[in-house]
Scaffold this motif. Sequence first.
Motif, short mmCIF file in Angstrom:
data_model
loop_
_atom_site.label_atom_id
_atom_site.label_comp_id
_atom_site.label_asym_id
_atom_site.label_seq_id
_atom_site.Cartn_x
_atom_site.Cartn_y
_atom_site.Cartn_z
N TYR B 84 77.18 64.71 -10.34
CA TYR B 84 78.60 64.34 -10.34
C TYR B 84 79.04 64.18 -8.89
CZ TYR B 84 78.62 66.08 -15.16
OH TYR B 84 78.35 66.28 -16.49
N ALA B 85 79.61 63.05 -8.55
CA ALA B 85 80.09 62.83 -7.18
C ALA B 85 81.62 62.87 -7.17
CB ALA B 85 79.61 61.49 -6.66
N THR B 86 82.16 63.63 -6.24
CA THR B 86 83.62 63.73 -6.19
C THR B 86 84.20 62.71 -5.21
OG1 THR B 86 83.47 65.40 -4.46
CG2 THR B 86 83.59 66.19 -6.72
N THR B 87 85.27 62.07 -5.63
CA THR B 87 86.02 61.21 -4.73
C THR B 87 87.49 61.48 -4.95
OG1 THR B 87 86.32 59.37 -6.25
CG2 THR B 87 84.31 59.34 -4.94
N VAL B 88 88.25 61.34 -3.90
CA VAL B 88 89.69 61.54 -4.08
C VAL B 88 90.35 60.21 -4.37
CG1 VAL B 88 91.81 62.26 -2.94
CG2 VAL B 88 89.72 63.58 -2.64
N ARG B 89 89.96 59.23 -3.61
CA ARG B 89 90.60 57.93 -3.80
C ARG B 89 89.82 57.10 -4.82
NH1 ARG B 89 89.01 58.46 0.98
NH2 ARG B 89 90.26 59.86 2.25
N LYS B 90 90.50 56.14 -5.34
CA LYS B 90 89.86 55.22 -6.26
C LYS B 90 88.87 54.37 -5.47
CE LYS B 90 91.23 51.84 -9.72
NZ LYS B 90 92.32 50.96 -10.14
N ARG B 91 87.72 54.19 -6.03
CA ARG B 91 86.69 53.44 -5.32
C ARG B 91 86.25 52.26 -6.17
NH1 ARG B 91 84.44 55.81 -0.32
NH2 ARG B 91 85.46 57.84 -0.24
N GLY B 92 85.64 51.32 -5.52
CA GLY B 92 85.15 50.15 -6.24
C GLY B 92 83.81 50.39 -6.91
N VAL B 93 83.69 51.53 -7.56
CA VAL B 93 82.43 51.82 -8.25
C VAL B 93 82.63 51.72 -9.75
CG1 VAL B 93 81.34 53.25 -6.50
CG2 VAL B 93 82.94 54.28 -8.11
N THR B 94 81.60 51.26 -10.40
CA THR B 94 81.70 51.10 -11.84
C THR B 94 80.89 52.20 -12.52
OG1 THR B 94 79.87 49.57 -11.64
CG2 THR B 94 82.06 48.62 -11.74
N LYS B 95 81.47 53.37 -12.50
CA LYS B 95 80.88 54.53 -13.17
C LYS B 95 82.00 55.25 -13.91
CE LYS B 95 77.66 55.31 -9.33
NZ LYS B 95 76.30 55.21 -9.85
N ALA B 115 74.61 68.97 -10.62
CA ALA B 115 75.07 69.14 -9.24
C ALA B 115 76.42 68.47 -9.11
CB ALA B 115 74.08 68.52 -8.26
N ILE B 116 77.32 69.11 -8.36
CA ILE B 116 78.59 68.47 -8.02
C ILE B 116 78.57 68.23 -6.52
CG2 ILE B 116 81.09 68.57 -8.17
CD1 ILE B 116 80.87 70.64 -10.35
N VAL B 117 78.75 66.98 -6.13
CA VAL B 117 78.54 66.56 -4.74
C VAL B 117 79.86 66.24 -4.07
CG1 VAL B 117 77.33 64.90 -3.27
CG2 VAL B 117 76.31 65.61 -5.47
N PHE B 118 80.03 66.77 -2.87
CA PHE B 118 81.26 66.56 -2.09
C PHE B 118 80.90 65.90 -0.76
CE2 PHE B 118 84.09 69.14 -4.71
CZ PHE B 118 83.18 69.89 -5.43
N GLY B 119 81.74 64.97 -0.33
CA GLY B 119 81.46 64.24 0.91
C GLY B 119 82.00 64.92 2.15
N PRO B 120 81.78 64.30 3.31
CA PRO B 120 82.28 64.84 4.58
C PRO B 120 83.81 64.90 4.58
CG PRO B 120 80.75 63.02 4.94
CD PRO B 120 81.06 63.04 3.49
N GLU B 121 84.35 65.79 5.42
CA GLU B 121 85.78 66.08 5.45
C GLU B 121 86.63 64.81 5.54
OE1 GLU B 121 83.47 67.78 7.01
OE2 GLU B 121 84.00 69.90 7.30
N ARG B 122 86.36 63.98 6.50
CA ARG B 122 87.27 62.84 6.74
C ARG B 122 87.02 61.69 5.79
NH1 ARG B 122 91.54 64.55 9.22
NH2 ARG B 122 90.91 66.19 10.63
N SER B 123 85.75 61.33 5.69
CA SER B 123 85.46 60.02 5.08
C SER B 123 85.11 60.10 3.60
CB SER B 123 84.29 59.40 5.84
OG SER B 123 83.21 60.33 5.91
N GLY B 124 84.69 61.25 3.15
CA GLY B 124 84.23 61.32 1.76
C GLY B 124 82.85 60.71 1.61
N LEU B 125 82.38 60.66 0.40
CA LEU B 125 81.03 60.13 0.13
C LEU B 125 80.98 58.63 0.37
CD1 LEU B 125 80.37 62.17 -3.14
CD2 LEU B 125 79.19 62.47 -0.93
N ASP B 126 79.86 58.16 0.89
CA ASP B 126 79.74 56.71 1.10
C ASP B 126 79.09 56.06 -0.13
OD1 ASP B 126 76.96 56.91 1.26
OD2 ASP B 126 76.98 57.03 3.45
N ALA B 127 79.00 54.75 -0.08
CA ALA B 127 78.55 54.02 -1.26
C ALA B 127 77.12 54.40 -1.68
CB ALA B 127 78.65 52.51 -1.00
N ASP B 128 76.28 54.69 -0.69
CA ASP B 128 74.91 55.10 -1.03
C ASP B 128 74.89 56.45 -1.74
OD1 ASP B 128 73.65 52.86 -0.07
OD2 ASP B 128 73.41 53.69 1.96
#
Lengths: 244, 244
Positions: B84-95, B115-128
């Motif tokens: 599971y990948a966490t994002t705060v903002r809406k992303r252009g991903v189709t999941k 697993a629950i995955v969290f991105g870096p503080e500023r930028s969040g998870l990248d597309a990869d």
Amino acid sequence: MTGLPPTALPPIIVLVRPQLGENIGKAARAMLNFGLIRLRLVAPRDGWPNPSAGPAAAGADIVLEQAEVFGSLAEAVADCSHVYATTVRKRGVTKPVMTPEAAARTIKADAAQSAIVFGPERSGLDADDLALARTIITVPINPEFGSLNLAQAVILCAYEWSKHVDLVQPTVEELLPPAPQEHLDGMLQQLTAMLEPLGYFEPAKRAPVTRRTLRSILTKPAWNHLEIRTFRGVLTTLSRKPRP
Amino acid sequence: MTGLPPTALPPIIVLVRPQLGENIGKAARAMLNFGLIRLRLVAPRDGWPNPSAGPAAAGADIVLEQAEVFGSLAEAVADCSHVYATTVRKRGVTKPVMTPEAAARTIKADAAQSAIVFGPERSGLDADDLALARTIITVPINPEFGSLNLAQAVILCAYEWSKHVDLVQPTVEELLPPAPQEHLDGMLQQLTAMLEPLGYFEPAKRAPVTRRTLRSILTKPAWNHLEIRTFRGVLTTLSRKPRP
């Protein structure tokens, strides 16, 4: 009643004797993330405004700007019909204990104003603070590691409240909401004034506990304003002199 | 399937390229509050261990001590069945996008490792990073003020997971049941006997309604036997003669 769901009022967040401005700012940030705006501060240790609050709020300035300051918790919740006190640890209080989730449901099912009260960073709410509340909110937490800070407790309550805010709530029965806390206070003052000359609060060292017990017992009913008025009528009658 | 619920494995928390040791410590504290212990770090910016993490963990040392470090997210989740990948903002991903609440339910309904995955503080998870996940978790947030930090995102996910897990339920105060009806009747008789000579039930034709109202008001609190006893003590005091 029209059959429409009542409009749920967002709860007011009350921080009692908060120590660090930074934590007030973090609480404001936590609130605004989940759409809560109304913040009240009771006797903040370092006064108000506090220059440390702004940076920690990370942009939630509107919450800080509109924050209201009170000298006592009683004053801060005087206009609230439902007071929820948060505690982390088990306490010797005999009031209903809810999770943030259950409390959020209850708050949303209700058209009256609620307050959620949080204690100082280290010590939490004291027994007198808890006596003002009808319901306790406790976050279910790891029994072997309980270490929620103030802003974390606020964010969990705010998060739960924000859930399903758009959804239609079940229609509640046409019940009058509990009277605002100040009505309850007036009734307690009347009763206390009657009991004092009769020696009810003696010995003096027991008086604080006795007053707290009395408050808890009379907080429990959640009487509405008509019921409070009736009970005050009873008290007024009891304070009459017996007829000759 | 046996029909019995499978044993839910607690999810592993994965922090991808975290910047500040302090935030790793805060995340550990958030985790342990809700019973999560397994932390994985992907390429932490300042290496590992990080001296800033310990103080921020506020005692959640076990999480930090057992933290595992990986060079890439792919390696960190290699042994996990659900990512599971966490994002705060809406992303252009189709999941599929889930709330923390829905994700927690899904994780608990499953016997496989998540697993629950969290991105870096500023930028969040990248597309990869996002490409490695089957599901996106997004916290529903104030659209006009989205400012959740890393530890807050972790705590909300950990909190949701902990719900309804037996080990972390709060100890509910034992509430005494309401006193038997005869105790209530005894109290009402005492009060009525005090009010009658003072003319409370006059005029006589109103008396039945007045008595009913009084009973309703005093039935509402659901006082237990201790509370009834206290209230009867109040009444006994009120019936004393004032002191000379």
